[in-house]
Scaffold this active site. Structure first.
Site, PDB file in Angstrom:
ATOM      1  N   ARG A 187      11.303  -0.524  11.310  1.00 12.42           N
ATOM      2  CA  ARG A 187      10.188  -0.251  12.219  1.00 12.42           C
ATOM      3  C   ARG A 187      10.190  -1.241  13.378  1.00 12.42           C
ATOM      4  O   ARG A 187      10.462  -2.420  13.193  1.00 12.42           O
ATOM      5  CB  ARG A 187       8.858  -0.357  11.458  1.00 12.42           C
ATOM      6  CG  ARG A 187       8.444   0.945  10.818  1.00 12.42           C
ATOM      7  CD  ARG A 187       7.323   0.807   9.822  1.00 12.42           C
ATOM      8  NE  ARG A 187       6.148   0.106  10.315  1.00 12.42           N
ATOM      9  CZ  ARG A 187       5.030  -0.056   9.601  1.00 12.42           C
ATOM     10  NH1 ARG A 187       4.955   0.449   8.376  1.00 12.42           N
ATOM     11  NH2 ARG A 187       4.005  -0.707  10.087  1.00 12.42           N
TER      12      ARG A 187
ATOM     13  N   ARG B 183      -9.837   0.528   8.851  1.00 10.15           N
ATOM     14  CA  ARG B 183      -9.337  -0.800   9.199  1.00 10.15           C
ATOM     15  C   ARG B 183     -10.381  -1.627   9.935  1.00 10.15           C
ATOM     16  O   ARG B 183     -10.135  -2.785  10.247  1.00 10.15           O
ATOM     17  CB  ARG B 183      -8.158  -0.624  10.142  1.00 10.15           C
ATOM     18  CG  ARG B 183      -6.838  -1.098   9.604  1.00 10.15           C
ATOM     19  CD  ARG B 183      -5.809  -0.812  10.685  1.00 10.15           C
ATOM     20  NE  ARG B 183      -4.553  -1.418  10.421  1.00 10.15           N
ATOM     21  CZ  ARG B 183      -3.579  -0.858   9.725  1.00 10.15           C
ATOM     22  NH1 ARG B 183      -3.724   0.323   9.209  1.00 10.15           N
ATOM     23  NH2 ARG B 183      -2.437  -1.508   9.565  1.00 10.15           N
TER      24      ARG B 183
ATOM     25  N   ARG C 288      12.152  -4.769   5.262  1.00 13.55           N
ATOM     26  CA  ARG C 288      11.781  -3.380   4.977  1.00 13.55           C
ATOM     27  C   ARG C 288      12.641  -2.379   5.764  1.00 13.55           C
ATOM     28  O   ARG C 288      12.899  -2.549   6.947  1.00 13.55           O
ATOM     29  CB  ARG C 288      10.319  -3.139   5.302  1.00 13.55           C
ATOM     30  CG  ARG C 288       9.956  -1.656   5.185  1.00 13.55           C
ATOM     31  CD  ARG C 288       8.492  -1.389   5.146  1.00 13.55           C
ATOM     32  NE  ARG C 288       7.775  -1.953   6.266  1.00 13.55           N
ATOM     33  CZ  ARG C 288       6.464  -1.960   6.360  1.00 13.55           C
ATOM     34  NH1 ARG C 288       5.741  -1.453   5.386  1.00 13.55           N
ATOM     35  NH2 ARG C 288       5.884  -2.487   7.406  1.00 13.55           N
TER      36      ARG C 288
ATOM     37  N   LYS D 132       0.841  -1.209   0.000  1.00  9.76           N
ATOM     38  CA  LYS D 132       0.000   0.000   0.000  1.00  9.76           C
ATOM     39  C   LYS D 132       0.872   1.255   0.000  1.00  9.76           C
ATOM     40  O   LYS D 132       0.686   2.174  -0.789  1.00  9.76           O
ATOM     41  CB  LYS D 132      -0.931   0.033   1.232  1.00  9.76           C
ATOM     42  CG  LYS D 132      -1.746  -1.227   1.420  1.00  9.76           C
ATOM     43  CD  LYS D 132      -2.597  -1.170   2.673  1.00  9.76           C
ATOM     44  CE  LYS D 132      -1.831  -1.130   3.986  1.00  9.76           C
ATOM     45  NZ  LYS D 132      -1.129  -2.379   4.343  1.00  9.76           N
TER      46      LYS D 132
ATOM     47  N   ARG E  67      -0.382  -8.623  13.705  1.00 10.70           N
ATOM     48  CA  ARG E  67      -0.937  -7.667  12.744  1.00 10.70           C
ATOM     49  C   ARG E  67      -1.745  -8.411  11.680  1.00 10.70           C
ATOM     50  O   ARG E  67      -2.801  -7.947  11.250  1.00 10.70           O
ATOM     51  CB  ARG E  67       0.191  -6.855  12.098  1.00 10.70           C
ATOM     52  CG  ARG E  67       0.811  -5.847  13.078  1.00 10.70           C
ATOM     53  CD  ARG E  67       2.205  -5.406  12.662  1.00 10.70           C
ATOM     54  NE  ARG E  67       2.264  -4.687  11.417  1.00 10.70           N
ATOM     55  CZ  ARG E  67       3.385  -4.494  10.710  1.00 10.70           C
ATOM     56  NH1 ARG E  67       4.550  -4.974  11.157  1.00 10.70           N
ATOM     57  NH2 ARG E  67       3.361  -3.815   9.600  1.00 10.70           N
TER      58      ARG E  67
HETATM   59  P1  AP5 Z   1       4.951  -1.485   1.893  1.00  5.36           P
HETATM   60  O1  AP5 Z   1       4.474  -0.778   0.673  1.00  5.36           O
HETATM   61  O2  AP5 Z   1       5.757  -0.695   2.864  1.00  5.36           O
HETATM   62  O3  AP5 Z   1       3.718  -2.238   2.615  1.00  5.36           O
HETATM   63  P2  AP5 Z   1       2.390  -1.689   3.286  1.00  5.36           P
HETATM   64  O4  AP5 Z   1       1.243  -2.386   2.639  1.00  5.36           O
HETATM   65  O5  AP5 Z   1       2.362  -0.192   3.268  1.00  5.36           O
HETATM   66  O6  AP5 Z   1       2.561  -2.303   4.736  1.00  5.36           O
HETATM   67  P3  AP5 Z   1       2.527  -1.699   6.200  1.00  5.36           P
HETATM   68  O7  AP5 Z   1       3.272  -2.676   7.043  1.00  5.36           O
HETATM   69  O8  AP5 Z   1       3.007  -0.287   6.241  1.00  5.36           O
HETATM   70  O9  AP5 Z   1       1.036  -1.778   6.518  1.00  5.36           O
HETATM   71  P4  AP5 Z   1       0.420  -1.921   7.900  1.00  5.36           P
HETATM   72  O10 AP5 Z   1      -1.005  -1.834   7.516  1.00  5.36           O
HETATM   73  O11 AP5 Z   1       0.806  -3.091   8.692  1.00  5.36           O
HETATM   74  O12 AP5 Z   1       1.065  -0.716   8.746  1.00  5.36           O
HETATM   75  P5  AP5 Z   1       0.559   0.764   9.033  1.00  5.36           P
HETATM   76  O13 AP5 Z   1       1.746   1.628   8.996  1.00  5.36           O
HETATM   77  O14 AP5 Z   1      -0.633   1.105   8.230  1.00  5.36           O
HETATM   78  O15 AP5 Z   1       5.780  -2.775   1.416  1.00  5.36           O
HETATM   79  C1  AP5 Z   1       6.398  -3.640   2.361  1.00  5.36           C
HETATM   80  C2  AP5 Z   1       7.815  -4.023   1.875  1.00  5.36           C
HETATM   81  O16 AP5 Z   1       7.731  -4.794   0.670  1.00  5.36           O
HETATM   82  C3  AP5 Z   1       8.701  -2.819   1.568  1.00  5.36           C
HETATM   83  O17 AP5 Z   1      10.015  -3.118   1.962  1.00  5.36           O
HETATM   84  C4  AP5 Z   1       8.597  -2.682   0.038  1.00  5.36           C
HETATM   85  O18 AP5 Z   1       9.776  -2.123  -0.476  1.00  5.36           O
HETATM   86  C5  AP5 Z   1       8.389  -4.124  -0.412  1.00  5.36           C
HETATM   87  N1  AP5 Z   1       7.469  -4.244  -1.552  1.00  5.36           N
HETATM   88  C6  AP5 Z   1       6.352  -3.487  -1.818  1.00  5.36           C
HETATM   89  N2  AP5 Z   1       5.748  -3.919  -2.942  1.00  5.36           N
HETATM   90  C7  AP5 Z   1       6.476  -4.975  -3.401  1.00  5.36           C
HETATM   91  C8  AP5 Z   1       6.352  -5.864  -4.509  1.00  5.36           C
HETATM   92  N3  AP5 Z   1       5.329  -5.760  -5.386  1.00  5.36           N
HETATM   93  N4  AP5 Z   1       7.272  -6.867  -4.646  1.00  5.36           N
HETATM   94  C9  AP5 Z   1       8.287  -6.989  -3.752  1.00  5.36           C
HETATM   95  N5  AP5 Z   1       8.463  -6.182  -2.675  1.00  5.36           N
HETATM   96  C10 AP5 Z   1       7.576  -5.186  -2.497  1.00  5.36           C
HETATM   97  O19 AP5 Z   1       0.035   0.606  10.546  1.00  5.36           O
HETATM   98  C11 AP5 Z   1       0.919   0.337  11.613  1.00  5.36           C
HETATM   99  C12 AP5 Z   1       0.145   0.211  12.911  1.00  5.36           C
HETATM  100  O20 AP5 Z   1      -0.522   1.447  13.211  1.00  5.36           O
HETATM  101  C13 AP5 Z   1      -0.997  -0.827  12.916  1.00  5.36           C
HETATM  102  O21 AP5 Z   1      -0.510  -2.131  13.232  1.00  5.36           O
HETATM  103  C14 AP5 Z   1      -1.925  -0.257  14.004  1.00  5.36           C
HETATM  104  O22 AP5 Z   1      -1.455  -0.566  15.300  1.00  5.36           O
HETATM  105  C15 AP5 Z   1      -1.812   1.234  13.806  1.00  5.36           C
HETATM  106  N6  AP5 Z   1      -2.851   1.754  12.905  1.00  5.36           N
HETATM  107  C16 AP5 Z   1      -2.636   2.303  11.667  1.00  5.36           C
HETATM  108  N7  AP5 Z   1      -3.800   2.652  11.096  1.00  5.36           N
HETATM  109  C17 AP5 Z   1      -4.785   2.321  11.977  1.00  5.36           C
HETATM  110  C18 AP5 Z   1      -6.211   2.409  11.937  1.00  5.36           C
HETATM  111  N8  AP5 Z   1      -6.862   2.918  10.868  1.00  5.36           N
HETATM  112  N9  AP5 Z   1      -6.900   1.955  13.010  1.00  5.36           N
HETATM  113  C19 AP5 Z   1      -6.271   1.454  14.091  1.00  5.36           C
HETATM  114  N10 AP5 Z   1      -4.927   1.335  14.183  1.00  5.36           N
HETATM  115  C20 AP5 Z   1      -4.177   1.768  13.126  1.00  5.36           C
END
Ligand code: AP5
Length: 233
Positions: free
Chosen positions: A167, A95, A134, A20, A178
Site C-alpha cells: 500500500r 473513526r 504488509r 483488524k 496515521r
Molecule cells: P492488518 O490486519 O492488515 O491490520 P489493520 O488493523 O487492518 O490495519 P490497517 O493499516 O488496514 O488499518 P488502517 O486503519 O490504518 O487502514 P484502513 O485501510 O482502515 O495487519 C497488519 C499486518 O500485520 C499484516 O501484514 C498482517 O499480516 C500482520 N498481522 C496481523 N495480525 C498479526 C498478529 N497478531 N501478529 C503478527 N502479525 C500480524 O484506512 C486507510 C486510510 O483510509 C486511512 O488512513 C484514512 O485516510 C482512510 N479512511 C478509512 N476509513 C476511514 C474513516 N472511517 N474515516 C475517515 N477516513 C478513513
C-alpha cells in the site's frame, strides 16, 4: 457447527496494523455476516478512478481522514447490501466520535444497534514492522506479511494467483501520521463505546490465532449477547 443469528453488529477499532483486517474475515466466516472495511472501499474507489477515489487518494497518502459525511454516506450505502442482512463487521469505521454518533442514529432509525466493539490494543512501537512488511491483494483486501504470513509464492495471492502490492500509505513517515490521527480522533471513539458498556479490550500484540480465540471466547461469555445467538464451535 454454524447457526444463524438474528443479527450480529460489531465494530473493530485499533491503530493501523493492529490486525483488524486479519481478524474480520475469520469472524465473517464464523457468523455469516458482511465485512465492511472503509479502507478497502476507498482503495476500490481509487482503483476505479472515481471522483471520490481521486479525492481520497490525496488524503490517504498523507495519513489524513476522509470527511465524516463522505464516510457515513459510504457506510449507509454498503449496509444495504443483502450480504449484510444477518449483521455486519465494521472495520475502520467509525473513526471519529461524529461518525459514531451518526452511525448510532442511522441504526436507531432502523430499530438496530451495535452489539459489541473490540478495542485492538497494541503499543505503537510494534506497528512499524507489521505495516512495512504488509502485502495486500487489492481486490479482496486479503493481507499477508513478508515475515509473519508470507504468501505461498512470493508476491502472489494464494487464492487468486493475482499479484500482491504494498500500500502507498504503508511507509514509516505516513504511518506516524496515521498513528497520530488514531490517538487524537479515534481514541475518543473507544471512550464513547466504553460508556455504553459494549467495549472489550483485546491484546492485539499476541499471535493472530491467540487474538482470534480471545474474540471467540468473548462472544461466548459476554453478558451482552443471549447465549443462543452464537454458534458453539
Ligand atoms: P492488518 O490486519 O492488515 O491490520 P489493520 O488493523 O487492518 O490495519 P490497517 O493499516 O488496514 O488499518 P488502517 O486503519 O490504518 O487502514 P484502513 O485501510 O482502515 O495487519 C497488519 C499486518 O500485520 C499484516 O501484514 C498482517 O499480516 C500482520 N498481522 C496481523 N495480525 C498479526 C498478529 N497478531 N501478529 C503478527 N502479525 C500480524 O484506512 C486507510 C486510510 O483510509 C486511512 O488512513 C484514512 O485516510 C482512510 N479512511 C478509512 N476509513 C476511514 C474513516 N472511517 N474515516 C475517515 N477516513 C478513513
Amino acid at each position: 457447527a454454524k447457526k444463524q443469528n438474528d443479527g450480529l453488529r460489531i465494530v473493530l477499532i485499533g491503530p493501523p496494523g493492529s490486525g483488524k483486517g486479519t481478524q474480520a474475515p475469520i469472524i465473517k466466516e464464523d457468523y455469516s455476516v458482511c465485512h465492511l472495511s472503509t479502507g478497502d472501499l476507498l482503495r476500490a474507489a481509487i482503483e476505479q478512478g472515481t471522483e471520490l477515489g481521486k479525492q481520497a487518494k490525496v488524503i490517504i497518502d498523507q495519513g489524513g481522514l476522509v470527511p465524516d459525511e463522505t464516510m457515513i454516506g459510504m457506510i449507509k450505502e454498503n449496509l444495504q447490501n443483502p450480504e449484510c442482512g444477518k449483521g455486519f463487521i465494521l472495520d475502520g469505521f467509525p473513526r471519529t466520535v461524529g461518525q459514531a454518533e451518526k452511525l448510532d442514529k442511522m441504526l436507531d432509525d432502523q430499530g438496530q444497534k451495535i452489539d459489541h466493539v473490540f478495542d485492538f490494543f497494541i503499543d505503537d512501537s510494534l506497528l512499524v514492522r507489521r505495516i512495512t512488511g504488509r502485502l495486500v491483494h487489492l481486490a479482496s483486501g486479503r493481507s499477508y506479511h513478508r515475515e509473519f504470513f508470507p504468501p505461498k509464492v512470493d508476491m502472489i495471492d494464494d487464492v487468486t494467483g493475482e499479484p500482491l502490492i504494498q500500500r502507498s500509505d504503508d511507509n514509516p513517515a505516513v504511518l506516524q501520521k496515521r498513528l497520530a490521527s488514531f490517538h487524537s480522533n479515534t481514541k475518543p471513539v473507544l471512550s464513547y463505546y466504553k460508556e455504553k458498556n459494549i467495549l472489550s479490550v483485546i491484546d492485539a500484540s499476541r499471535s493472530a490465532t491467540h487474538v482470534s480465540n480471545h474474540i471467540k471466547s468473548i462472544f461466548f461469555n459476554s453478558l451482552h449477547f443471549p447465549s443462543n445467538k452464537f454458534p458453539i464451535v
